[in-house]
Scaffold this motif. Structure first.
Motif, mmCIF file in Angstrom:
data_model
loop_
_atom_site.group_PDB
_atom_site.id
_atom_site.type_symbol
_atom_site.label_atom_id
_atom_site.label_comp_id
_atom_site.label_asym_id
_atom_site.label_seq_id
_atom_site.Cartn_x
_atom_site.Cartn_y
_atom_site.Cartn_z
ATOM 1 N N LEU A 75 0.879 -1.165 0.000
ATOM 2 C CA LEU A 75 0.000 0.000 0.000
ATOM 3 C C LEU A 75 0.915 1.213 0.000
ATOM 4 O O LEU A 75 1.642 1.443 0.965
ATOM 5 N N LEU A 76 0.901 1.973 -1.102
ATOM 6 C CA LEU A 76 1.885 3.030 -1.306
ATOM 7 C C LEU A 76 1.238 4.405 -1.321
ATOM 8 O O LEU A 76 0.116 4.580 -1.802
ATOM 9 N N LEU A 77 1.977 5.388 -0.813
ATOM 10 C CA LEU A 77 1.536 6.784 -0.885
ATOM 11 C C LEU A 77 2.032 7.396 -2.191
ATOM 12 O O LEU A 77 3.232 7.466 -2.431
ATOM 13 N N LEU A 78 1.104 7.832 -3.027
ATOM 14 C CA LEU A 78 1.429 8.464 -4.311
ATOM 15 C C LEU A 78 0.685 9.784 -4.424
ATOM 16 O O LEU A 78 -0.309 10.014 -3.729
ATOM 17 N N ASP A 79 1.157 10.655 -5.312
ATOM 18 C CA ASP A 79 0.430 11.897 -5.572
ATOM 19 C C ASP A 79 -0.923 11.568 -6.184
ATOM 20 O O ASP A 79 -1.022 10.765 -7.118
ATOM 21 N N GLU A 80 -1.967 12.208 -5.678
ATOM 22 C CA GLU A 80 -3.307 11.943 -6.178
ATOM 23 C C GLU A 80 -3.429 12.272 -7.668
ATOM 24 O O GLU A 80 -4.079 11.548 -8.420
ATOM 25 N N ALA A 81 -2.792 13.367 -8.100
ATOM 26 C CA ALA A 81 -2.855 13.747 -9.510
ATOM 27 C C ALA A 81 -2.248 12.656 -10.396
ATOM 28 O O ALA A 81 -2.780 12.347 -11.470
ATOM 29 N N GLU A 82 -1.149 12.069 -9.953
ATOM 30 C CA GLU A 82 -0.516 11.002 -10.730
ATOM 31 C C GLU A 82 -1.416 9.775 -10.799
ATOM 32 O O GLU A 82 -1.583 9.168 -11.865
ATOM 33 N N VAL A 83 -2.027 9.418 -9.663
ATOM 34 C CA VAL A 83 -2.918 8.261 -9.643
ATOM 35 C C VAL A 83 -4.100 8.480 -10.573
ATOM 36 O O VAL A 83 -4.477 7.593 -11.353
ATOM 37 N N ASN A 84 -4.701 9.656 -10.516
ATOM 38 C CA ASN A 84 -5.836 9.954 -11.386
ATOM 39 C C ASN A 84 -5.456 9.887 -12.863
ATOM 40 O O ASN A 84 -6.213 9.373 -13.695
ATOM 41 N N THR A 85 -4.283 10.410 -13.199
ATOM 42 C CA THR A 85 -3.832 10.391 -14.587
ATOM 43 C C THR A 85 -3.562 8.963 -15.049
ATOM 44 O O THR A 85 -3.875 8.599 -16.194
ATOM 45 N N LEU A 86 -2.990 8.140 -14.192
ATOM 46 C CA LEU A 86 -2.760 6.740 -14.538
ATOM 47 C C LEU A 86 -4.077 6.017 -14.812
ATOM 48 O O LEU A 86 -4.205 5.270 -15.786
ATOM 49 N N ILE A 87 -5.068 6.258 -13.957
ATOM 50 C CA ILE A 87 -6.371 5.617 -14.136
ATOM 51 C C ILE A 87 -7.016 6.091 -15.429
ATOM 52 O O ILE A 87 -7.589 5.306 -16.188
ATOM 53 N N ASP A 88 -6.926 7.401 -15.710
ATOM 54 C CA ASP A 88 -7.460 7.941 -16.960
ATOM 55 C C ASP A 88 -6.823 7.282 -18.178
ATOM 56 O O ASP A 88 -7.457 7.105 -19.215
ATOM 57 N N ALA A 89 -5.542 6.939 -18.047
ATOM 58 C CA ALA A 89 -4.815 6.323 -19.153
ATOM 59 C C ALA A 89 -5.072 4.821 -19.253
ATOM 60 O O ALA A 89 -4.498 4.146 -20.103
ATOM 61 N N GLY A 90 -5.913 4.297 -18.377
ATOM 62 C CA GLY A 90 -6.247 2.881 -18.425
ATOM 63 C C GLY A 90 -5.374 1.994 -17.569
ATOM 64 O O GLY A 90 -5.471 0.763 -17.628
ATOM 65 N N VAL A 91 -4.502 2.599 -16.753
ATOM 66 C CA VAL A 91 -3.630 1.819 -15.872
ATOM 67 C C VAL A 91 -4.370 1.564 -14.564
ATOM 68 O O VAL A 91 -4.765 2.503 -13.884
ATOM 69 N N THR A 92 -4.571 0.307 -14.216
ATOM 70 C CA THR A 92 -5.264 -0.029 -12.973
ATOM 71 C C THR A 92 -4.350 -0.663 -11.939
ATOM 72 O O THR A 92 -4.752 -0.858 -10.790
ATOM 73 N N ALA A 93 -3.125 -1.000 -12.328
ATOM 74 C CA ALA A 93 -2.182 -1.603 -11.393
ATOM 75 C C ALA A 93 -0.767 -1.233 -11.799
ATOM 76 O O ALA A 93 -0.483 -1.033 -12.981
ATOM 77 N N LEU A 94 0.117 -1.144 -10.809
ATOM 78 C CA LEU A 94 1.526 -0.938 -11.098
ATOM 79 C C LEU A 94 2.138 -2.290 -11.461
ATOM 80 O O LEU A 94 1.979 -3.267 -10.724
ATOM 81 N N ASP A 95 2.798 -2.342 -12.593
ATOM 82 C CA ASP A 95 3.398 -3.591 -13.052
ATOM 83 C C ASP A 95 4.598 -3.940 -12.172
ATOM 84 O O ASP A 95 5.582 -3.207 -12.141
ATOM 85 N N ARG A 96 4.508 -5.055 -11.448
ATOM 86 C CA ARG A 96 5.611 -5.461 -10.584
ATOM 87 C C ARG A 96 6.623 -6.248 -11.413
ATOM 88 O O ARG A 96 6.411 -7.404 -11.758
ATOM 89 N N VAL A 97 7.741 -5.605 -11.710
ATOM 90 C CA VAL A 97 8.757 -6.181 -12.583
ATOM 91 C C VAL A 97 9.589 -7.219 -11.836
ATOM 92 O O VAL A 97 9.951 -8.261 -12.391
ATOM 93 N N ALA A 98 9.921 -6.934 -10.581
ATOM 94 C CA ALA A 98 10.731 -7.841 -9.774
ATOM 95 C C ALA A 98 10.338 -7.659 -8.319
ATOM 96 O O ALA A 98 9.859 -6.596 -7.912
ATOM 97 N N SER A 99 10.534 -8.716 -7.517
ATOM 98 C CA SER A 99 10.199 -8.614 -6.104
ATOM 99 C C SER A 99 11.017 -9.603 -5.288
ATOM 100 O O SER A 99 11.446 -10.643 -5.797
ATOM 101 N N SER A 100 11.228 -9.244 -4.045
ATOM 102 C CA SER A 100 11.946 -10.083 -3.095
ATOM 103 C C SER A 100 11.024 -10.300 -1.900
ATOM 104 O O SER A 100 10.925 -9.433 -1.034
ATOM 105 N N PRO A 101 10.295 -11.451 -1.859
ATOM 106 C CA PRO A 101 9.327 -11.659 -0.785
ATOM 107 C C PRO A 101 9.908 -11.486 0.610
ATOM 108 O O PRO A 101 9.376 -10.729 1.422
ATOM 109 N N ARG A 102 11.008 -12.142 0.909
ATOM 110 C CA ARG A 102 11.591 -12.034 2.242
ATOM 111 C C ARG A 102 12.312 -10.702 2.433
ATOM 112 O O ARG A 102 12.513 -10.257 3.556
#
Length: 209
Positions: A75-102
């Motif tokens: 759960l990340l804190l992002l600028d509201e304007a950026e989130v709104n623009t991403l949603i307008d552009a059709g982006v509903t999720a941040l693409d997780r390219v890599a992750s380290s569970p532990r």
């Protein structure tokens, strides 16, 4: 922290168009209002509940580890304007390219809409952002290794303390992994009595999935 989430939509005034279709990249260094969103679905906005059921955005983000050794949820804190623009552009999720569970660290790609598209999240906090892939990859590997080392040391310290307290290997592993506290492991009968007295009133609203 008690949390709630709603699916928000971007306002018409927040849209920025080029030739009627494509969005301009949004600067991410602005000091606009922050919103706490689920990286897996940025339409979900999370709030803390203050007195009088007043909703307020959390001061920081958080990471919820999974129970099955997969990465979990940021759960990340992002600028509201950026989130709104991403949603307008059709982006509903941040693409997780890599992750380290532990290591509780992930590298996200917000796409071309964001000027600093690569986001490194660590323990639920935005650790670093950049628009350059090579820089993002190096920073991610360095941060994931650092956190993994810290978490490994924390595990070993907790395991040793549990063993010195008299627990066997398996119980000590459960304590070090965070499945049970040392106090509950040493006094299982007391914990069982407390659970019986409390009934079925356990709250799970801190878990966003």
């Amino acid at each position: 922290m008690n949390t709630q989430n709603i699916k928000g939509t971007a306002s018409e005034s927040s849209k920025t168009w080029v030739n009627g279709k494509k969005h301009k990249p949004v600067a991410t260094s602005s000091l606009g209002e922050k919103v706490c969103v689920n990286a897996a679905d940025i339409r979900m906005r999370w709030f803390t509940l203050e007195s009088g059921d007043k909703k307020a955005a959390p001061l920081t983000g958080t990471h919820h580890p999974s129970r099955n050794d997969s990465y979990g949820v940021d759960l990340l804190l992002l600028d509201e304007a950026e989130v709104n623009t991403l949603i307008d552009a059709g982006v509903t999720a941040l693409d997780r390219v890599a992750s380290s569970p532990r290591g509780m660290t992930a590298l996200y790609d917000a796409g071309e809409t964001s000027a600093e598209r690569y986001i490194i999240a660590s323990r639920g906090q935005i650790f670093y952002r950049t628009g350059t892939w090579s820089v993002a990859a190096k920073a991610y590997l360095r941060r994931a290794s650092e956190v993994l080392g810290e978490e490994t040391q924390k595990f070993m310290d907790a395991f040793q303390a549990a063993r010195e307290a008299g627990l066997d290997h398996y119980q000590a592993c459960d304590v070090a992994s965070g499945f049970i506290t040392l106090e509950k492991a040493l006094n299982p009968q007391q914990d069982e009595n407390q659970q019986t007295a409390s009934g079925d009133d356990a709250e799970f609203n801190e878990i966003p999935f």
